[in-house]
Design an enzyme around this catalytic site. Sequence first.
Site, short mmCIF file in Angstrom:
data_model
loop_
_atom_site.label_atom_id
_atom_site.label_comp_id
_atom_site.label_asym_id
_atom_site.label_seq_id
_atom_site.Cartn_x
_atom_site.Cartn_y
_atom_site.Cartn_z
N SER A 123 7.75 -5.86 -2.54
CA SER A 123 9.17 -5.80 -2.21
C SER A 123 9.99 -6.51 -3.28
CB SER A 123 9.40 -6.37 -0.81
OG SER A 123 10.67 -6.07 -0.33
N GLU A 136 8.98 4.64 4.20
CA GLU A 136 9.88 3.55 3.80
C GLU A 136 10.95 4.07 2.87
OE1 GLU A 136 8.27 0.42 1.28
OE2 GLU A 136 6.31 1.35 1.35
N HIS A 164 6.97 -0.41 5.15
CA HIS A 164 7.19 -1.32 4.04
C HIS A 164 6.18 -2.46 4.03
CE1 HIS A 164 9.52 -3.24 0.94
NE2 HIS A 164 9.66 -4.33 1.65
#
Length: 321
Positions: free
Chosen positions: A163, A257, A287
């Site tokens: 991320s 995602e 995610h």
Amino acid sequence: MFAPELSLLNGRRYNMSESEIAAFKCGWIEQMAAMAGGPPPTIEQQRAAFDAEHGAVPPAENCMITSIGRDGVRGERIVPTGADTDKALLYHHGGGHVFGSSLSHRHLVSRLASAAGVVAYNMDYALAPEAPYPAGLDDAVNAWQFVIDEGFQPRDIVVGGESAGGNLTLALVLKLREMGRALPGGAYLLSPWLDLTQSGDAYDIRGPHDPMVSRDILQGMADMYCAHAVPEDPLLSPLNGDMTDLPPMLVQVGTDEVLLGDSTRLAHRAALAGNDMTLRIWPEMIHAWLLFHHVLPVAGNAAIAEAGQWISARLKAERQA
């Protein structure tokens, strides 16, 4: 990514015919709905909840974990039993540049280190809004130098993160190249957030399938991290960077995602620039699902094993080069 305050699956019984990912998504949606009536949690509450939730997950067995705190570099060194102590993973946690820590990610990084058979450096870095860009990137550069000073050669290090940590990982590679420094032997990116302008059609196409992340959530975090900087800057949005002569990369991402497009666009640009690029798109995954291996044991552990095998093979290839 939003940091919930409660355990994802507490108190819910699932039909055994439900897949683990379906159960996870249902639990997440129910939890968000239950929280919707109250005031949104503060950044401090999100940080505390995320650390409490993930910090409670035990690390991989047979790992020696020691704290690092020297010259502004913070984090921990994780050494699995039998690890190749000449090879390292330098990992940057996710959390939208505003939450997450070495504590919250110890359980994941220790498993990646064990799967790869290498030493891992699970690092902290400055967080927004108190310390916006470039503070986190400066910390990543300092952590890189710390690992080099530990005796590792650049080619014997894979840098990684998920991320926002994936953003920081690729930004670090671009920054090292800008500084004229030797680059790592590889880069591992899990569900990376690479475009802080939130462009791309995946937000609209995959948005209905993503229970965790949205354009609005990411925009709020981007505003805090960028502060007065321009989000299109390649060191903020590495997708905009020059892809020439990057180290080999592995990208893992789920179909469900909104950040799927960041990964596919990176793979397209990196491949056109002639780089060694491996893109693994996992169906139905959300995610950063590896971070939830404790409630997604089949998909989570399989993806950890895949990442570990790639890291190990990449560093062995560097040794033979």
